[in-house]
Design an enzyme around this catalytic site. Sequence first.
Site, PDB file in Angstrom:
ATOM      1  N   HIS A  62     -71.835  52.719  -1.144  1.00 37.32           N
ATOM      2  CA  HIS A  62     -73.001  53.574  -1.028  1.00 37.32           C
ATOM      3  C   HIS A  62     -73.040  54.695   0.144  1.00 37.32           C
ATOM      4  O   HIS A  62     -73.454  54.096   1.133  1.00 37.32           O
ATOM      5  CB  HIS A  62     -74.463  52.644  -0.958  1.00 37.32           C
ATOM      6  CG  HIS A  62     -74.746  52.212  -2.188  1.00 37.32           C
ATOM      7  ND1 HIS A  62     -75.620  52.872  -3.116  1.00 37.32           N
ATOM      8  CD2 HIS A  62     -74.562  50.906  -2.582  1.00 37.32           C
ATOM      9  CE1 HIS A  62     -75.689  52.003  -4.056  1.00 37.32           C
ATOM     10  NE2 HIS A  62     -75.193  51.004  -4.155  1.00 37.32           N
ATOM     11  N   CYS A  90     -71.281  52.963  -7.033  1.00 34.28           N
ATOM     12  CA  CYS A  90     -71.583  51.719  -7.417  1.00 34.28           C
ATOM     13  C   CYS A  90     -71.489  51.169  -8.742  1.00 34.28           C
ATOM     14  O   CYS A  90     -70.433  51.307  -9.309  1.00 34.28           O
ATOM     15  CB  CYS A  90     -72.990  51.321  -6.651  1.00 34.28           C
ATOM     16  SG  CYS A  90     -73.063  49.437  -6.638  1.00 34.28           S
ATOM     17  N   LEU A  91     -72.549  51.177  -9.543  1.00 35.23           N
ATOM     18  CA  LEU A  91     -72.510  50.832 -11.127  1.00 35.23           C
ATOM     19  C   LEU A  91     -71.886  52.051 -11.698  1.00 35.23           C
ATOM     20  O   LEU A  91     -71.032  51.946 -12.792  1.00 35.23           O
ATOM     21  CB  LEU A  91     -73.766  50.838 -11.398  1.00 35.23           C
ATOM     22  CG  LEU A  91     -74.251  50.479 -12.962  1.00 35.23           C
ATOM     23  CD1 LEU A  91     -73.446  49.092 -13.297  1.00 35.23           C
ATOM     24  CD2 LEU A  91     -75.617  50.779 -13.706  1.00 35.23           C
ATOM     25  N   ASN A 146     -74.240  47.119  -2.292  1.00 37.94           N
ATOM     26  CA  ASN A 146     -75.194  46.284  -2.962  1.00 37.94           C
ATOM     27  C   ASN A 146     -74.640  46.259  -4.381  1.00 37.94           C
ATOM     28  O   ASN A 146     -74.956  46.974  -5.267  1.00 37.94           O
ATOM     29  CB  ASN A 146     -76.546  47.076  -3.004  1.00 37.94           C
ATOM     30  CG  ASN A 146     -77.453  46.196  -3.797  1.00 37.94           C
ATOM     31  OD1 ASN A 146     -77.343  44.964  -4.117  1.00 37.94           O
ATOM     32  ND2 ASN A 146     -78.727  46.734  -4.204  1.00 37.94           N
ATOM     33  N   GLY A 153     -77.349  51.246 -10.139  1.00 36.89           N
ATOM     34  CA  GLY A 153     -78.350  50.802 -10.872  1.00 36.89           C
ATOM     35  C   GLY A 153     -77.940  49.303 -10.806  1.00 36.89           C
ATOM     36  O   GLY A 153     -76.995  48.654 -10.592  1.00 36.89           O
ATOM     37  N   GLU A 171     -74.653  57.165   0.731  1.00 40.58           N
ATOM     38  CA  GLU A 171     -76.177  57.786   1.094  1.00 40.58           C
ATOM     39  C   GLU A 171     -76.648  56.530   2.003  1.00 40.58           C
ATOM     40  O   GLU A 171     -77.765  56.939   2.538  1.00 40.58           O
ATOM     41  CB  GLU A 171     -76.927  57.859  -0.046  1.00 40.58           C
ATOM     42  CG  GLU A 171     -77.454  56.729  -0.764  1.00 40.58           C
ATOM     43  CD  GLU A 171     -76.501  55.784  -1.562  1.00 40.58           C
ATOM     44  OE1 GLU A 171     -77.088  54.668  -1.829  1.00 40.58           O
ATOM     45  OE2 GLU A 171     -75.440  56.205  -1.873  1.00 40.58           O
ATOM     46  N   SER A 189     -81.347  48.967  -7.746  1.00 39.22           N
ATOM     47  CA  SER A 189     -80.326  48.033  -8.098  1.00 39.22           C
ATOM     48  C   SER A 189     -80.717  46.432  -8.025  1.00 39.22           C
ATOM     49  O   SER A 189     -79.906  45.665  -8.376  1.00 39.22           O
ATOM     50  CB  SER A 189     -78.897  48.280  -7.042  1.00 39.22           C
ATOM     51  OG  SER A 189     -78.414  49.621  -7.549  1.00 39.22           O
ATOM     52  N   GLY A 209     -77.562  45.413 -12.769  1.00 38.43           N
ATOM     53  CA  GLY A 209     -77.238  44.358 -13.904  1.00 38.43           C
ATOM     54  C   GLY A 209     -75.848  44.655 -14.281  1.00 38.43           C
ATOM     55  O   GLY A 209     -74.966  45.170 -13.388  1.00 38.43           O
ATOM     56  N   GLY A 212     -73.012  43.234  -7.441  1.00 36.08           N
ATOM     57  CA  GLY A 212     -72.704  41.701  -7.890  1.00 36.08           C
ATOM     58  C   GLY A 212     -71.540  41.829  -8.872  1.00 36.08           C
ATOM     59  O   GLY A 212     -71.113  40.601  -9.431  1.00 36.08           O
ATOM     60  N   PHE A 213     -71.069  43.002  -9.082  1.00 41.44           N
ATOM     61  CA  PHE A 213     -69.996  42.875 -10.260  1.00 41.44           C
ATOM     62  C   PHE A 213     -68.916  43.849  -9.500  1.00 41.44           C
ATOM     63  O   PHE A 213     -69.050  44.890  -8.565  1.00 41.44           O
ATOM     64  CB  PHE A 213     -70.254  43.668 -11.624  1.00 41.44           C
ATOM     65  CG  PHE A 213     -71.181  42.617 -12.321  1.00 41.44           C
ATOM     66  CD1 PHE A 213     -70.725  41.931 -13.435  1.00 41.44           C
ATOM     67  CD2 PHE A 213     -72.720  42.619 -12.003  1.00 41.44           C
ATOM     68  CE1 PHE A 213     -71.435  41.303 -13.934  1.00 41.44           C
ATOM     69  CE2 PHE A 213     -73.398  41.870 -12.819  1.00 41.44           C
ATOM     70  CZ  PHE A 213     -72.917  41.071 -13.909  1.00 41.44           C
ATOM     71  N   GLN A 215     -68.014  51.465 -11.697  1.00 40.00           N
ATOM     72  CA  GLN A 215     -67.733  50.554 -12.578  1.00 40.00           C
ATOM     73  C   GLN A 215     -67.823  50.926 -14.062  1.00 40.00           C
ATOM     74  O   GLN A 215     -66.983  50.628 -14.982  1.00 40.00           O
ATOM     75  CB  GLN A 215     -68.654  49.147 -12.651  1.00 40.00           C
ATOM     76  CG  GLN A 215     -68.682  48.548 -11.196  1.00 40.00           C
ATOM     77  CD  GLN A 215     -70.070  47.637 -10.946  1.00 40.00           C
ATOM     78  OE1 GLN A 215     -70.895  47.612 -11.905  1.00 40.00           O
ATOM     79  NE2 GLN A 215     -70.195  47.377  -9.753  1.00 40.00           N
TER      80      GLN A 215
END
Length: 354
Positions: A330, A246-247, A288, A219, A332, A45, A221, A290-291, A250
Amino acid sequence: MEAVLILEDGTVFRGKGFGAEKEIFGELVFTTVMTGYVEVLTDPSYKGQVVMMTYPLEGNYGVKKDWFESDGIKAEGFVVRELTGKELDDLLKEYDVPGIQDIDTRFLTRKIRDKGVVKCCLKVGERIGNDEIEDLLERVKKYKDISDIDLVPMVSTRDVVVHKIPNARARCVLLDCGVKMNIIRCLLNRGCEVIQVPYNTSYDEILNYNPDFVLISNGPGDPARLKEVIRNIKNLIGVVPITGICLGNQLISLAFGGKTYKMKFGHRGGNQPVKDLETEKVYITSQNHGFAVDENTLPNDLEVSFINLNDRTVEGIKHKNLPIFSVQFHPEARPGPHDTMFLFDEMIKLKDRK
């Protein structure tokens, strides 16, 4: 070696270099974890980002490959207040990643908190002059924003990897957008076979594996760039149980028509409090990202399941009728608290609603 860190606003930090002798560009972010520098550096990530540790001393307990969360360092560069020991320096050299120490990371953290994440250049070398710094600054200003870079293809598996275990009680197809290895370990430890597939695997290929559930991984971006993945998730809705981390949280939200936005400086660390809105329990989590998901854009059939107690942002969603849920944090860990590892058991239970 000398080292210089140049921010897009013209701020320049001179320090001591370690790791690889080279120059790199990326988005400068910070993480507040007090341990886990190996896990942080190898977390996919962080692809496209230069990672700064707010804890002042790094490298003091060595390096082990058992701590890796991928096949190597994925962060573009590393920023610390003080490096101790040789092993961490050697690790960065092995993976051709530059690092800088002996700069005021506390000041730099406050700057990012005030102004938001910034593009930067990190260069390690000998005799870095002012003329060169001026040239690097101009290149930083022209460097692409992270939302304009396709990062997931750089960290996803290129081949299907089957993680078999004897007497498996469930089968998960893991859509790998930059998965951390401990996600796979947590599923295997609970008796779940994992079929790890590339991020752009089509929905019909996924269904050919006859999964009990599909997990969309973490992941790097901007999730909105992954239009093909979003379309595939749409086609899986109502056909197979779906979960995400996480990603993945989204991307599932986007597949239902929701929207995401870039946060000012994101959540990166191991001390983020989240509240389960159903049980009202509070957990300390590793994060972790940023979006974030825009709660106001979610459709009526999705509800927010967890919120962040610091800023009230969305930390999880679930479908009101279908076997679909995901979390922004997360479970994990690696690094961070293990408070929410029970969610892997909940993922496996999705097979009972298949």
